[in-house]
Write an enzyme that holds these catalytic residues in place. Structure first.
Site, PDB file in Angstrom:
ATOM      1  N   GLU A   1       0.753  -1.282  -0.024  1.00 31.79           N
ATOM      2  CA  GLU A   1       0.112   0.007  -0.193  1.00 31.79           C
ATOM      3  C   GLU A   1       0.813   1.319   0.014  1.00 31.79           C
ATOM      4  OE1 GLU A   1      -0.392  -2.514   2.020  1.00 31.79           O
ATOM      5  OE2 GLU A   1      -2.348  -3.225   2.254  1.00 31.79           O
TER       6      GLU A   1
ATOM      7  N   ASP B   1      10.921  24.382 -30.521  1.00 29.86           N
ATOM      8  CA  ASP B   1      10.863  25.327 -31.036  1.00 29.86           C
ATOM      9  C   ASP B   1      12.414  25.923 -30.925  1.00 29.86           C
ATOM     10  OD1 ASP B   1      10.323  27.435 -32.681  1.00 29.86           O
ATOM     11  OD2 ASP B   1       9.203  28.457 -30.796  1.00 29.86           O
TER      12      ASP B   1
ATOM     13  N   ASN C   1       3.680  -1.878   6.546  1.00 29.44           N
ATOM     14  CA  ASN C   1       3.427  -1.327   5.031  1.00 29.44           C
ATOM     15  C   ASN C   1       3.250   0.054   4.819  1.00 29.44           C
ATOM     16  OD1 ASN C   1       3.498  -4.145   4.230  1.00 29.44           O
ATOM     17  ND2 ASN C   1       1.419  -4.172   3.702  1.00 29.44           N
TER      18      ASN C   1
END
Length: 987
Positions: free
Chosen positions: A406, A448, A841
């Site tokens: 997670e 450009d 986690n």
């Protein structure tokens, strides 16, 4: 495009080989507008016509390109057929159309629209038509305008003069759309299951993670849709028109074709219009064409195939009147304008997922499927062993929470967020965070010229006068440099002083110093002349005080020169500045060796040769002449004395050449897309090292290519010159079709579609339009190409950090799964409860993983080719390392849990040991996953390590927190065992 251009095609016959010349014609067909299906319909049906060999319909420009055999069918026949069909369609209704014969139905499909007006059949050709014809077509009166009744009728036919937009999804629809993801669904299921099992804290944590990630996705989607809003803001709200002979102010949305509009300096053009009358009219069209120099307008007729930037008789919506005034007739409104065409392109572009998003999606889908299979397997085993439903659900939840990292999205966000901050300090503002990682995959940069590869500041480089050639040093508008003699005799400075004085007197610009930077207010060319005078110690104010301007003929695109008459105490003199052909034609004398003499043919040939040498170096050449007058009203049209030439350029940035070389070494192709002609583009490309034997393609040549021809050449093209907005978009699409990850830079509205279509859109911050910035992922504060290269370096560093972080997190998740699975099979007991897994986690791994995510890039990050965009997030080599480390983490955690259970220390202490082992092994793992080990001290990793140890101690030794996490205090012997097990995890 030349409509009478031809293509030779070999045709084989049984007796001989013939060469057939196919003619081209490009016809506006409104029936195809914004309808790919209709465009395909036309292509299929028209191709069947005898004599027509190729058809390509463009739903964006509403034009149909036709290649035909002129010996079978001619252009007039094709156009006449369209006219007949249009008239028929006005009579026929939809039901009648269905009943016509099949052959006639094929012809009828070519028609523009059921209610096509004569006006529409001329689409986009207004610049090439006589104003009398336009008046007849639009049924208007140039002196009085149209009536209010006619305006209302036309408003019903043509619609409002507004930029419309497609219906968008609501915030709620976007939220549920983003929620429709496999891993998100699984986490929602885990959260609901935790809730019903009474694990409220776990449920809130899991569902909270899903909510935050989904909300972030919605926010990024909304940001991506902002470009159309900025485009709409370019439309003015009021317009002055002639209605029934009266000058009135109306809302610009009510303008219709045929309206006569009146415009003055400082106003914005409300719609597309053809100029009827104008006085010294100059228009800034940079937002549409990308060219920063104001265009001088006139009422003449332009060539049919001329580029939009050179249509001097047209005014376009969203451009600004710089000087003068004009009366013009409205020819297009709303979505039929050039600005509307850009809006259509922007709305039709579908945003692709970034390489990271694709890799993450594929990875999470595979991981989720594996997780589901594990859960099914565990549930089956549990049922066979007679476990209760609650136990099976608890076990499945634990597996799901342990398998899904997670914290990975959070760590990835942290990695890119810190990179965003670093890039901001290096003049690159990131609007869309995923673009940072995408930069690591970029292998083509389309940029450009003006302002990106060059300074966007004109600089006088050479001066020729009195048989002497001089070089002027220095860059930009800072009056710092000197004049050096290249050819000729020294000490002939009087003529150069006169030329530079002429440059000051023939100028309306001003040089100012703002924020320690010299800038020009007015025409950049005139600013360059003022700068050159300053470098030669000629004071602008002193010259203007000494010479009073008493008369002026402003620059005009037809005359191509400017003349001023000035008066001093000693004389009255006219100075002329302008294009070579226009000025030299006014000259009968030449100034050399301190005196005036007749200008001979040999003199002209010598001057032309010098001028050609200058233009061959991509320098813009201005010619100067003067004439002594007896009185203020003397003739100033001829008999001038040639003074000299001044050659200038928009100088390349000093650091760009090295940056381009760095790109080539890194396997990145650099392509220049410019509005300059091929000669100038070629010279600049060679100076910068960008052009290395590749192709240079002009907009006209690009228009002649179909997609197949373009695709076959795209890898060899290094410079595109004189391109339109549609062509820039087409170039980006061609590179993407070929598999390139494209970074596109631009500043004008005309660049916005290509910027949005590109893998990474980059807008200019100094001179960029709001539309371009909103369409872009990144904005450059300094408009510098080298900043793009630095951003790519950062992107590559982020990609490496994300890979290392993923390796670290997955090894931990795999270790959790192995520990849970092993303990469940051996004793049927869980070594960790869900909240402990979530802590590992979400909190601990996030803190430690973030320290990996902020590792600085290595010095050789640009010494290898870009990452493959289709490469998996986890390759074979990385997978083996993850599996190896995951087994070590999982088995040691299971071992300490089972060992403490067998020895009778109780399940709480056993879980505390397993929980502690899991965190400590991850501390070792995170240091092993570092990519840049040359840097001994990573303070972020030091802080993360100390923080994780302190938090672990708080969970174990603080009773209030320990009761939530189900832990008990550990002793010295326990610490020794943890030290041994942590060492063993590095198998």
């Amino acid at each position: 495009m030349n409509q009478n251009s031809s293509i030779s095609v070999d045709c084989k016959s049984t007796r001989r080989k013939e060469v057939v010349l196919y003619r081209r014609i490009r016809i506006p067909v409104r029936y195809t507008y914004r309808s790919k299906q209709n465009a395909q319909h036309i292509e299929i049906l028209l191709y069947k016509k005898h004599g027509i060999k190729f058809v390509k319909a463009n739903p964006i420009t509403s034009k149909v390109l036709i290649l035909y055999d002129e010996y079978i069918i001619n252009k007039e026949t094709i156009v006449r057929l369209l006219e007949i069909l249009v008239k028929e369609l006005k009579i026929q209704n939809k039901n009648a159309i269905k009943n016509v014969s099949k052959n006639y139905n094929e012809e009828i499909a070519l028609a523009i629209a059921p209610n096509l007006s004569e006006t529409e059949s001329n689409g986009n050709m207004w610049h090439s038509m006589d104003i009398k014809n336009i008046r007849n077509i639009l049924k208007t009166n140039y002196e009085k305008g149209i009536s209010n009744k006619s305006a209302n009728d036309r408003l019903m036919d043509f619609g409002l003069n507004v930029i419309s937009e497609n219906k968008k999804k609501s915030i709620l629809q976007k939220f549920f759309s983003n929620l429709n993801d496999t891993s998100a669904k699984l986490l929602v299921g885990v959260g609901i299951a935790s809730f019903f099992l009474g694990q409220i804290a776990d449920a809130i944590a899991v569902l909270g993670i899903v909510f935050v990630e989904t909300s972030l996705g919605v926010i990024h989607q909304n940001k991506a849709e902002q470009s159309i809003y900025s485009l709409k803001n370019m439309i003015v709200h009021k317009a002055t028109v002639l209605r029934s002979g009266k000058e009135v102010e109306i809302e610009s949305k009510n303008l219709v074709p045929g309206d006569i509009i009146l415009l003055d300096a400082g106003e914005r053009v409300p719609t597309d219009a053809r100029i009827i009358q104008c006085n010294y009219l100059r228009v800034n069209e940079s937002s549409l064409t990308g060219e920063s120099i104001a265009i001088t307008k006139n009422t003449g007729i332009c060539n049919r195939q001329i580029e939009l930037a050179n249509r001097d008789n047209m005014l376009y919506m969203g451009t600004d009147i710089v000087s003068g005034n004009a009366t013009a007739v409205v020819v297009e409104t709303g979505m039929n304008t050039e600005l509307g065409n850009i809006a259509t392109m922007l709305q039709n572009i579908k945003l692709d997922q970034t390489p990271l998003q694709k890799r993450m999606k594929n990875f999470t889908q595979k991981l989720t499927k594996i997780c589901i299979i594990f859960c099914i397997g565990v549930s089956t085993v549990g049922i066979l062993f007679g476990r209760s439903l609650a136990e099976i659900l608890t076990l499945s939840v634990s597996f799901s929470v342990g398998a899904l990292p997670e914290s990975l999205p959070a760590v990835v966000t942290i990695a890119m967020g810190l990179s965003v901050q670093r890039l901001a300090n290096r003049n690159a503002i990131v609007r869309k965070m995923n673009a940072v990682e995408t930069l690591g995959y970029a292998n083509v940069i389309c940029c450009d010229k003006t302002g990106t590869l060059t300074l966007n500041e004109m600089t006088v480089k050479k001066i020729y006068c009195d048989k002497s050639l001089y070089k002027i040093t220095g860059l930009g508008y800072e009056p710092k440099g000197k004049m050096m003699l290249l050819e000729g005799e020294p000490n002939k400075t009087h003529c150069t002083e006169e030329l530079l004085k002429a440059g000051i007197l023939c100028s309306d610009a001003k040089l100012v110093k703002q924020e320690n930077k010299w800038q020009v207010q007015g025409d950049p060319t005139e600013g360059a002349l003022l700068t050159a005078a300053g470098k030669c110690h000629i004071d602008e104010e002193d010259v203007k005080k000494a010479f009073e301007r008493i008369r002026e003929i402003p620059f005009d695109s037809c005359r191509r020169y400017m003349t001023v008459v000035v008066k001093s105490d000693n004389c009255i003199r006219a100075y002329c500045k302008g294009a070579f052909g226009a000025v030299i034609g006014k000259c009968s004398m030449i100034y050399e060796d301190g005196e005036e003499r007749l200008l001979t043919k040999a003199d002209k040939e010598r001057i032309i040769s010098i001028r050609d040498d200058m233009t061959g170096e991509a320098l813009r050449v201005l010619t100067f002449a003067y004439k002594n007058l007896k009185c203020e009203k003397d003739d100033i049209n001829n008999n001038f004395t040639f003074l000299g030439l001044a050659a200038m350029e928009d100088s390349p940035r000093l650091e760009v050449k090295n940056s381009i070389k760095k790109c080539h070494n890194a396997g990145i192709k650099v392509v220049m897309i410019t509005g300059d002609n091929k000669g100038t583009a070629s010279t600049i490309g060679k100076q910068l090292g960008l052009l290395n034997g590749g192709l240079i393609v002009s907009g006209a040549e690009l228009e002649d290519m179909n997609d197949e021809e373009l695709d076959s050449k795209i890898s060899n093209i290094e410079v595109f010159a004189r391109t339109s907005p549609e062509q820039k978009l087409r170039i980006v699409k061609a590179f993407k079709r070929f598999g390139y990850v494209v970074a596109m830079t631009g500043d004008g509205v005309n660049d916005a579609p290509a910027i949005k279509e590109a893998s990474i859109g980059i807008a200019m911050g100094n001179n960029g339009s709001d539309v371009a910035k909103d369409a872009a992922d990144i904005t450059l504060v300094d408009d510098n190409f080298s900043t793009i290269v630095r951003a790519i370096e950062e992107g590559r560093a982020v990609s490496n950090n994300i890979k290392n972080t993923t390796k670290y997190l997955l090894a931990g998740s795999l270790g959790e799964i192995i520990a849970i699975g092993a303990c469940s099979l051996v004793t049927g007991m869980l070594p960790l409860i869900p909240i402990q897994i979530l802590w590992t986690n979400v909190i601990c791994e996030t803190i430690l993983g973030a320290s990996l995510a902020v590792e600085p890039s290595s010095e050789n990050v640009m010494d290898y080719p870009p990452l493959e965009k289709n490469s998996p997030l986890i390759g074979k080599e990385l997978s083996s390392k993850i599996i190896k480390r995951g087994i070590g983490i999982g088995l040691t955690s299971a071992a300490v849990f089972e060992g403490y259970n067998i020895l009778g220390f109780g399940v709480q202490k056993a879980r505390t040991m397993a929980f502690s082992n899991l965190i400590l092994t991850q501390l070792v793992n995170v240091h092993d996953c570092r990519n840049n080990k040359k840097i001994m001290n990573n303070r972020y990793m030091t802080y993360a390590t100390v923080s994780s140890v302190v938090l672990l101690g708080a969970i174990i030794y603080l009773p209030f927190i320990g009761s939530i996490f189900g832990t008990v205090p550990l002793g010295i012997a326990d610490a020794g065992i943890l030290l041994a097990s942590t060492s063993c995890s590095r198998i």
